[in-house]
Design a protein around this motif. Structure first.
Motif, short mmCIF file in Angstrom:
data_model
loop_
_atom_site.label_atom_id
_atom_site.label_comp_id
_atom_site.label_asym_id
_atom_site.label_seq_id
_atom_site.Cartn_x
_atom_site.Cartn_y
_atom_site.Cartn_z
N TYR A 17 -39.89 11.99 15.54
CA TYR A 17 -40.05 11.00 16.62
C TYR A 17 -40.04 11.70 17.98
N TYR A 18 -39.06 12.58 18.21
CA TYR A 18 -38.95 13.22 19.53
C TYR A 18 -40.04 14.25 19.77
N TYR A 19 -40.50 14.93 18.73
CA TYR A 19 -41.56 15.92 18.92
C TYR A 19 -42.96 15.31 18.85
N GLY A 20 -43.06 14.08 18.35
CA GLY A 20 -44.36 13.43 18.27
C GLY A 20 -45.24 13.92 17.16
N LYS A 21 -44.68 14.57 16.18
CA LYS A 21 -45.42 15.05 15.01
C LYS A 21 -44.41 15.34 13.90
N LEU A 22 -44.90 15.52 12.68
CA LEU A 22 -44.00 15.82 11.56
C LEU A 22 -43.36 17.19 11.77
N VAL A 23 -42.03 17.19 11.80
CA VAL A 23 -41.29 18.43 12.07
C VAL A 23 -40.10 18.51 11.12
N ILE A 24 -39.94 19.68 10.49
CA ILE A 24 -38.73 19.99 9.72
C ILE A 24 -38.14 21.23 10.38
N THR A 25 -37.22 21.02 11.30
CA THR A 25 -36.73 22.12 12.15
C THR A 25 -36.09 23.27 11.38
N PRO A 26 -35.33 23.03 10.29
CA PRO A 26 -34.77 24.20 9.57
C PRO A 26 -35.85 25.14 9.05
N LEU A 27 -36.97 24.58 8.56
CA LEU A 27 -38.05 25.43 8.07
C LEU A 27 -38.71 26.21 9.21
#
Length: 534
Positions: free
Chosen positions: A202-212
């Protein structure tokens, strides 16, 4: 001590400010700095983690944001103390009361825990979750131990998953609960990862998996963390002695003694009839973690935060085993039996007292030498030193001391920090846009190579106030601004270029004579600047 830390612990890592306090300030009050790691181009940091810390202080208005800063630190200190209390009880249950009491006495004054307990940084968060995971492991609440490892690694710091290996080995091979482990791991991962991904996307505006993303950057990018400096192999030895003093070698002794304890001494199963976790397995995370850190050329003190409690536990085990060897040694030198108890108590209390005194000395040296930035801005806010205007923004500038900035939480309402050119040639953070979708905007003035971005700087004539210290070696690009502008208030701080044992440990009279000090100033340099100049 943890509450004392909340009020007096200095921020000693600019990552804590720019990667955690500043995004939180943006979410709460609308402005703050954005690092390249929060750019949607890279998306290495989690906004879900920031929101966790927003919850306890979310109702505090901007006019009381200084209170919000200290309220958050108090919350973190209380959480840490609670986790430590659970860990103490678990040690008592799994090991024995003597080791638990030694752990408590050593941890109370320990400077490493003083510094990490109230720090708003993912390394400290991982320490909290590790305390809970190991408390549950020691108490045979195995499903919860798996959950806290997953929660700490996915939401906090992904590499902490390594510290869950001993728990996994215990469940899989000693207890042979294969199906349970797989089930707990999947459920724990989904409970953590689904909301984490939804919030960050939601905050980045795209699908994000930060640990990866974090793993990909650190392990597979051509740059990696070595851009931010390298340290010799002795770094963690010196660091350990500063943080744990006499306990550090005892912790190493405790690690080496554990196989001998497991084979020849341990009688916990016989006494209780319950499955006892081997001592070797309990201290093995220290060996795993430190081996991993030593292999990395980029070394930082905060990387050791997650295992601080385990180091103290290992030291407690070492003290306990040496204490149990004392009767045999006393018999060898043919002392009277009534001397045994005296020698044992003398040994244990000497260690605890020496460790406590050295920890207090180290803590006082840190607070006295490095808390000037927080003290300066706290004092300036609480005494209304800043000249405020209802329709103007204050531009508060900083140059060579950019890494000492303690966040916008300590600046007055309707103010912003701006950067002046200095001799630092790396990449500085950039102010978030004031647009509602600021966290989603892609700014081309971010890079992952730590290259200087010139759009970060302003001219001196845009500044209302300057934060600056008197340097021993001023230059044309990095002058001592106190010679040009009016000094409003000043706080004494230690000169960073001079090193001595009396800088590391405070000794009355000797430290004052040995160390050299300077002043961190708040300087007034111009009239108010209109917001439209941003």
């Amino acid at each position: 001590m943890r509450l004392i830390s909340a009020f007096f612990n200095p921020i000693d890592d600019c990552d804590e400010v720019f990667n955690f306090y500043e995004p939180l300030h943006k979410l709460m009050y609308g402005n703050g700095f954005q690092t390249w790691e929060y750019s949607p181009l890279f998306a290495l940091r989690s906004y879900a983690y920031i929101l966790l810390h927003w919850l306890p202080i979310s109702l505090i208005p901007i006019s009381f944001k200084l209170i919000a800063f200290y309220a958050l630190r108090i919350c973190l200190a209380i959480i840490c103390a609670t986790c430590e209390a659970f860990f103490f009880r678990a040690i008592d249950k799994q090991l024995n009361r003597s080791i638990a009491h030694k752990y408590a006495l050593l941890s109370i004054l320990n400077v490493a825990l003083f510094r990490s307990s109230s720090a708003f940084i993912n390394n400290s968060f991982s320490m909290y979750t590790l305390l809970l995971a190991y408390s549950c492991w020691f108490s045979n609440a195995l499903s919860l131990s798996v959950f806290f490892i997953a929660f700490g690694s996915l939401c906090g710091w992904i590499y902490v998953a390594v510290l869950g290996i001993p728990i996994a080995l215990d469940i899989l091979f000693r207890r042979q609960r294969y199906i349970d482990f797989i089930k707990w791991s999947i459920i724990s991962g989904l409970i953590t990862l689904i909301p984490l991904t939804l919030i960050d996307s939601y905050y980045y505006g795209k699908l994000v998996i930060t640990p990866l993303n974090h793993i990909h950057y650190n392990l597979f990018s051509k740059h990696g963390p070595t851009l931010y400096g390298t340290e010799p192999w002795t770094y963690y030895i010196i660091n350990g002695l500063l943080n744990f003093n006499i306990i550090y070698p005892l912790a190493i002794i405790g690690i080496f003694l554990t196989p001998f304890i497991d084979v020849f001494i341990d009688r916990r199963y016989i006494q209780s009839g319950k499955v006892a976790i081997p001592f070797t397995m309990i201290v093995s995370p220290i060996v795993m973690w430190m081996s991993l850190l030593w292999m990395q050329p980029h070394k930082e003190d905060r990387f050791v935060f997650p295992i601080y409690p385990l180091i103290i536990l290992s030291g407690s085990i070492g003290i306990y085993q040496i204490e149990n060897l004392i009767p045999r040694l006393v018999r060898l030198i043919k002392l009277k039996r009534n001397s045994v108890l005296f020698v044992r108590r003398l040994f244990v209390y000497s260690i605890i007292i020496i460790h406590g005194l050295l920890s207090i000395s180290r803590t006082f040296a840190i607070v006295n030498g490095y808390s000037a930035p927080i003290r300066l801005l706290t004092h300036s806010n609480t005494t209304n030193i800043f000249e405020k205007s209802s329709d103007k923004h204050l531009n508060i500038c900083i140059g060579k001391d950019w890494y000492r900035f303690p966040s916008h939480f300590l600046l007055p309402e309707k103010s912003q920090l701006l950067f002046l050119r200095s001799e630092f040639k790396g990449q500085l953070p950039k102010a978030y846009s004031h647009l509602k979708n600021a966290t989603r905007l892609i700014d081309n003035h971010f890079n992952d190579e730590n290259k200087e971005e010139l759009d970060r700087y302003v001219n001196l004539n845009q500044c209302d106030y300057i934060i600056d210290h008197d340097s021993e070696y001023p230059s044309e690009i990095q002058p001592n601004y106190s010679q040009q502008f009016e000094i409003i208030t000043s706080i004494k701080m230690i000169l960073p270029s001079r090193r001595s044992i009396f800088r590391s440990f405070y000794v009355p009279f000797l430290s004052v004579r040995s160390n050299q000090y300077t002043f961190l100033h708040l300087l007034k340099c111009s009239k108010f600047v209109d917001v439209s100049n941003e």
